[in-house]
Design a protein around this motif. Structure first.
Motif, PDB file in Angstrom:
ATOM      1  N   ALA A 266       0.622  -0.947   0.071  1.00 23.94           N
ATOM      2  CA  ALA A 266      -0.682   0.174   0.173  1.00 23.94           C
ATOM      3  C   ALA A 266       1.188   1.180  -0.133  1.00 23.94           C
ATOM      4  CB  ALA A 266      -0.802  -0.013   1.396  1.00 23.94           C
ATOM      5  N   TYR A 272      -5.198  -0.410  -5.103  1.00 25.84           N
ATOM      6  CA  TYR A 272      -5.105  -1.130  -3.555  1.00 25.84           C
ATOM      7  C   TYR A 272      -5.026  -2.741  -3.174  1.00 25.84           C
ATOM      8  CZ  TYR A 272      -8.489  -3.555  -7.217  1.00 25.84           C
ATOM      9  OH  TYR A 272      -9.120  -4.629  -8.274  1.00 25.84           O
ATOM     10  N   GLU A 291      -6.033  -0.285   5.989  1.00 25.02           N
ATOM     11  CA  GLU A 291      -5.859   0.569   4.944  1.00 25.02           C
ATOM     12  C   GLU A 291      -6.120  -0.682   3.521  1.00 25.02           C
ATOM     13  OE1 GLU A 291      -2.671   2.827   4.092  1.00 25.02           O
ATOM     14  OE2 GLU A 291      -3.593   4.835   5.458  1.00 25.02           O
TER      15      GLU A 291
END
Length: 298
Positions: A266, A272, A291
């Motif tokens: 990330a 993603y 995240e």
């Protein structure tokens, strides 16, 4: 023909490439004595920074490395510094450009190297062996290396710490100089960045002595310029256009590695990241990976 390194790698020329660069400069009209003067001036500057006051001992052998040390000794004395020049050979064995600089030395003549001569000094210079040397130092030079290490003084190495292979970093730490700093000339050498040589070089200072860029180096040091080569996101970019990384792993008691890999992906710029993890441990990953998406597997 050796392929050129990418522009974002700083060349690390080996001993043979540095020797060839010196020879090219001399053939093009720069006297070897001038190259030695520039190297010695840089060595003197670094030495004055590392040892700002007190007596400086400069240990010299008979080669070009010793000649650089003799230049530094002269310049430091001209700046008012107290310098002891210690030779591992008889003065008459110092010939060539090094011999010229021995004759230029003002003040007290050199002394034979002895460990007792280091007493009362604030720092020392290792101008014993240069980039052409391989293998552990022997004889009087080996004794000088041992004495420098035993003295506990901050030591500035000339071009490369004696006992370190400039091309490979190979060294016996028990028989090589442990430098506080290294003044290396024209370009850093691989041996200053490859262990164990790296751990013996201290802080590396690269001294420009006016050689042309060395373009045939086969080893390079990764620098900040590589960041310019990374893909940049455009104004209209989304996470779906910046790549998807899938990380699979984890078991009871072993959740750290997949968490670190997912976070690294990330932070490196992936659009993603999805972590495929054991379903019974998914809550742990959800807590740790804010995240990152997770998917529990049976």
């Amino acid at each position: 023909m050796t392929p050129r390194l990418p522009a974002w790698l700083e060349p690390l020329p080996d001993a043979a490439q540095m020797r060839a660069a010196d020879q090219r400069a001399i053939a093009a009209g720069t006297p070897g004595l001038e190259l030695m003067e520039r190297a010695g001036a840089g060595l003197a500057t670094v030495t004055a920074q590392v040892v700002p006051e007190g007596v400086i001992a400069i240990a010299c052998a008979k080669g070009g490395n010793g000649g650089d040390g003799l230049v530094a000794a002269r310049l430091l004395r001209e700046q008012g510094r107290a310098v002891r020049v210690l030779l591992t050979v008889a003065a008459e064995e110092v010939t060539g450009d090094a011999g010229v600089n021995l004759r230029r030395l003002p003040g007290d003549p050199p002394e034979p190297f002895a460990a007792v001569a280091l007493e009362g000094c604030a720092g020392a210079v290792d101008a014993l062996l240069g980039t052409g040397a391989t293998g552990p130092p022997r004889g009087p030079v080996g004794e000088a290396v041992a004495a420098l290490n035993a003295s506990g003084l901050p030591v500035v190495a000339c071009d490369v710490p004696s006992g370190v292979d400039a091309s490979t970093g190979e060294a016996d730490p028990d028989r090589a100089v442990h430098a506080t700093a290294t003044a290396t000339f024209a370009a850093p050498k691989p041996g200053l960045w490859i262990s164990p040589g790296k751990s013996l070089a201290g802080e590396v200072h690269v001294i420009d002595i006016g050689l042309r860029p060395i373009e045939d180096a086969r080893v390079g040091l990764l620098g900040s310029a590589v960041l310019a080569e990374l893909p940049q996101r455009g104004a209209a970019s989304t996470k779906f256009s910046s790549g998807h990384v899938l990380v699979a792993g984890g078991s009871r008691g072993l959740t750290g590695a997949p968490c670190l890999a997912a976070m690294a992906a990330a932070r490196a710029g992936a659009g993603y990241v999805t972590a495929l993890v054991p379903a019974e441990l998914q809550d742990i990953f959800e807590i740790r990976l804010l995240e990152v998406m997770t998917r529990g597997l049976p």
